[in-house]
Design a protein around this motif. Structure first.
Motif, PDB file in Angstrom:
ATOM      1  N   GLY A  21       0.811  -1.276  -0.083  1.00 53.20           N
ATOM      2  CA  GLY A  21      -0.136   0.022   0.102  1.00 53.20           C
ATOM      3  C   GLY A  21       0.795   1.310   0.035  1.00 53.20           C
ATOM      4  N   LEU A  22       1.904   1.234   0.575  1.00 49.00           N
ATOM      5  CA  LEU A  22       2.841   2.336   0.905  1.00 49.00           C
ATOM      6  C   LEU A  22       3.523   2.549  -0.690  1.00 49.00           C
ATOM      7  CD1 LEU A  22       4.738   1.643   4.099  1.00 49.00           C
ATOM      8  CD2 LEU A  22       2.931   3.714   3.809  1.00 49.00           C
ATOM      9  N   VAL A  23       3.715   1.306  -1.048  1.00 43.59           N
ATOM     10  CA  VAL A  23       4.306   1.595  -2.580  1.00 43.59           C
ATOM     11  C   VAL A  23       3.427   2.010  -3.390  1.00 43.59           C
ATOM     12  CG1 VAL A  23       5.368   0.129  -4.307  1.00 43.59           C
ATOM     13  CG2 VAL A  23       5.964  -0.136  -2.317  1.00 43.59           C
ATOM     14  N   ALA A  24       2.222   1.682  -3.594  1.00 40.24           N
ATOM     15  CA  ALA A  24       1.094   2.274  -4.411  1.00 40.24           C
ATOM     16  C   ALA A  24       1.021   3.583  -4.262  1.00 40.24           C
ATOM     17  CB  ALA A  24      -0.093   1.083  -4.248  1.00 40.24           C
ATOM     18  N   ASP A  25       0.906   3.977  -3.063  1.00 46.70           N
ATOM     19  CA  ASP A  25       0.741   5.625  -2.837  1.00 46.70           C
ATOM     20  C   ASP A  25       2.229   6.306  -3.323  1.00 46.70           C
ATOM     21  OD1 ASP A  25      -1.498   4.859  -1.440  1.00 46.70           O
ATOM     22  OD2 ASP A  25      -0.693   5.366   0.606  1.00 46.70           O
ATOM     23  N   SER A  26       3.294   5.846  -3.125  1.00 44.65           N
ATOM     24  CA  SER A  26       4.463   6.401  -3.764  1.00 44.65           C
ATOM     25  C   SER A  26       4.449   6.280  -5.052  1.00 44.65           C
ATOM     26  CB  SER A  26       5.617   5.370  -3.104  1.00 44.65           C
ATOM     27  OG  SER A  26       6.755   6.138  -3.486  1.00 44.65           O
ATOM     28  N   ILE A  27       4.178   5.380  -5.750  1.00 45.73           N
ATOM     29  CA  ILE A  27       4.038   5.549  -7.338  1.00 45.73           C
ATOM     30  C   ILE A  27       3.047   6.481  -7.820  1.00 45.73           C
ATOM     31  CG2 ILE A  27       2.790   3.502  -7.925  1.00 45.73           C
ATOM     32  CD1 ILE A  27       5.660   4.840  -9.844  1.00 45.73           C
ATOM     33  N   GLU A  28       1.913   6.651  -7.139  1.00 47.12           N
ATOM     34  CA  GLU A  28       0.876   7.292  -7.534  1.00 47.12           C
ATOM     35  C   GLU A  28       1.303   9.057  -7.367  1.00 47.12           C
ATOM     36  OE1 GLU A  28      -3.915   7.998  -7.050  1.00 47.12           O
ATOM     37  OE2 GLU A  28      -2.908   6.814  -5.439  1.00 47.12           O
ATOM     38  N   LYS A  29       1.785   9.181  -6.347  1.00 49.10           N
ATOM     39  CA  LYS A  29       2.519  10.659  -6.008  1.00 49.10           C
ATOM     40  C   LYS A  29       3.682  10.915  -7.052  1.00 49.10           C
ATOM     41  CE  LYS A  29       1.134  10.669  -0.961  1.00 49.10           C
ATOM     42  NZ  LYS A  29       1.771  10.442   0.244  1.00 49.10           N
ATOM     43  N   ALA A  30       4.335  10.077  -7.263  1.00 45.92           N
ATOM     44  CA  ALA A  30       5.785  10.206  -7.946  1.00 45.92           C
ATOM     45  C   ALA A  30       5.246  10.566  -9.467  1.00 45.92           C
ATOM     46  CB  ALA A  30       6.476   9.041  -7.879  1.00 45.92           C
ATOM     47  N   THR A  31       4.325   9.662  -9.833  1.00 43.40           N
ATOM     48  CA  THR A  31       3.775   9.753 -11.415  1.00 43.40           C
ATOM     49  C   THR A  31       3.076  11.046 -11.529  1.00 43.40           C
ATOM     50  OG1 THR A  31       1.664   8.546 -11.054  1.00 43.40           O
ATOM     51  CG2 THR A  31       3.878   7.373 -12.045  1.00 43.40           C
ATOM     52  N   LYS A  32       2.199  11.711 -10.553  1.00 43.10           N
ATOM     53  CA  LYS A  32       1.875  12.844 -10.545  1.00 43.10           C
ATOM     54  C   LYS A  32       2.806  13.858 -10.433  1.00 43.10           C
ATOM     55  CE  LYS A  32      -1.985  15.560  -8.480  1.00 43.10           C
ATOM     56  NZ  LYS A  32      -2.931  15.863  -7.555  1.00 43.10           N
ATOM     57  N   ALA A  33       3.520  13.850  -9.780  1.00 43.29           N
ATOM     58  CA  ALA A  33       4.708  14.750  -9.607  1.00 43.29           C
ATOM     59  C   ALA A  33       5.356  15.120 -10.913  1.00 43.29           C
ATOM     60  CB  ALA A  33       5.758  14.563  -8.496  1.00 43.29           C
ATOM     61  N   PHE A  34       5.934  13.840 -11.621  1.00 39.72           N
ATOM     62  CA  PHE A  34       6.524  13.679 -12.827  1.00 39.72           C
ATOM     63  C   PHE A  34       5.685  14.429 -13.979  1.00 39.72           C
ATOM     64  CE2 PHE A  34       7.636  11.663 -16.737  1.00 39.72           C
ATOM     65  CZ  PHE A  34       8.814  11.598 -16.700  1.00 39.72           C
ATOM     66  N   ASN A  35       4.437  14.206 -14.080  1.00 40.64           N
ATOM     67  CA  ASN A  35       3.739  14.641 -15.223  1.00 40.64           C
ATOM     68  C   ASN A  35       3.144  16.119 -15.035  1.00 40.64           C
ATOM     69  OD1 ASN A  35       3.712  12.008 -16.572  1.00 40.64           O
ATOM     70  ND2 ASN A  35       2.248  11.367 -15.226  1.00 40.64           N
ATOM     71  N   GLU A  36       3.266  16.482 -13.800  1.00 39.92           N
ATOM     72  CA  GLU A  36       2.724  17.732 -13.366  1.00 39.92           C
ATOM     73  C   GLU A  36       3.728  18.838 -12.963  1.00 39.92           C
ATOM     74  OE1 GLU A  36      -0.925  17.568 -10.801  1.00 39.92           O
ATOM     75  OE2 GLU A  36      -1.868  16.135 -12.091  1.00 39.92           O
ATOM     76  N   SER A  37       4.878  18.300 -12.972  1.00 37.44           N
ATOM     77  CA  SER A  37       6.033  19.072 -12.299  1.00 37.44           C
ATOM     78  C   SER A  37       5.842  19.500 -10.979  1.00 37.44           C
ATOM     79  CB  SER A  37       6.612  20.224 -13.323  1.00 37.44           C
ATOM     80  OG  SER A  37       7.729  20.637 -12.988  1.00 37.44           O
ATOM     81  N   ASP A  38       5.386  18.697 -10.117  1.00 37.72           N
ATOM     82  CA  ASP A  38       4.926  19.184  -8.882  1.00 37.72           C
ATOM     83  C   ASP A  38       5.868  18.819  -7.762  1.00 37.72           C
ATOM     84  OD1 ASP A  38       3.794  19.470  -5.960  1.00 37.72           O
ATOM     85  OD2 ASP A  38       1.795  18.791  -6.857  1.00 37.72           O
ATOM     86  N   VAL A  39       7.005  19.749  -7.565  1.00 39.84           N
ATOM     87  CA  VAL A  39       8.020  19.564  -6.597  1.00 39.84           C
ATOM     88  C   VAL A  39       7.692  19.324  -5.238  1.00 39.84           C
ATOM     89  CG1 VAL A  39       8.475  21.975  -6.107  1.00 39.84           C
ATOM     90  CG2 VAL A  39      10.350  20.443  -6.290  1.00 39.84           C
TER      91      VAL A  39
END
Length: 218
Positions: A21-39
């Motif tokens: 579950g922690l990993v799923a949360d991490s990849i969800e936030k990471a991909t959003k940060a990556f695609n939206e440039s959310d530092v």
């Protein structure tokens, strides 16, 4: 003693589900940060990775304690050994999510990849998040063969997108700078490897559920 052993085995599964579950949360936030440039979101992913690492270490210590004290045999032994391997893959998945977030942080305020590749990476990210969520569900319900098959099918889609990225950056029409080529190649590889680790875990769970082993290919 048998009751204690069964409780410890349930705890192993519960901890695997928690880490997934922690990993799923991490990849969800990471991909959003990556695609939206959310530092800000990227920094959050990076800061939370040690929590995943610590959780995997605690699980490994529990598994080793069970091996030493309970000396499980047959299927119970396979479950404990598989838990150690699954833990290692989950830890690596957390690292890969962090690498994706780090790319977003390094390139902020710019986006990591040129406009032409953004839809491809958005889809890769969506698939990785879906795979991670299904993996957590699979670890909760280890008899769900259908989930394992779905993870494998979605990994095939990620692999196809990974090849698409390489075709574009190596094509004659590619206009990106060197840094764009490097970033796109690394990011694509991180997404692809994330899904690969999920497939490896799904294979181990499938083996425990059915007794059928599919050879590892990554």
């Amino acid at each position: 003693m048998r009751e204690v052993f069964q409780q410890e085995m349930r705890e192993v599964q519960e901890r695997l589900v928690e880490i997934a579950g922690l990993v799923a949360d991490s990849i969800e936030k990471a991909t959003k940060a990556f695609n939206e440039s959310d530092v800000t979101l990227a920094e959050e992913v990076i800061a939370e990775d040690p929590k995943i690492d610590a959780a995997t270490v605690e699980l490994d210590e529990l598994a080793i304690t069970i091996l030493a004290r309970q000396q499980p045999v047959a299927r119970d032994l396979r479950i404990v050994v598989s838990a150690l391997r699954i833990s290692a893959s989950l830890e690596r998945m957390g690292d890969l999510a962090t690498h994706i977030a780090q790319l977003a942080r390094y390139r902020f305020p710019d986006k990591v990849v040129p406009k032409a590749l953004r839809p491809t990476f958005a889809e890769m990210g969506r698939l990785d998040v879906e795979i991670a969520r299904k993996l957590a569900d699979l670890l909760q319900d280890t008899s769900n063969v259908k989930l394992a098959e779905e993870i494998h099918d979605e990994d095939d889609k990620v692999d196809a997108l990974h090849l698409e990225v390489f075709d574009k950056v190596l094509g004659e029409t590619w206009k990106g700078e060197t840094v764009d080529t490097v970033d796109a190649t690394l990011a694509s590889r991180y997404h692809e490897r994330f899904a690969d680790h999920a497939v490896l875990i799904a294979k181990k769970v499938l083996y425990l559920a059915t007794g059928d082993w599919v050879p590892e290919s990554v």
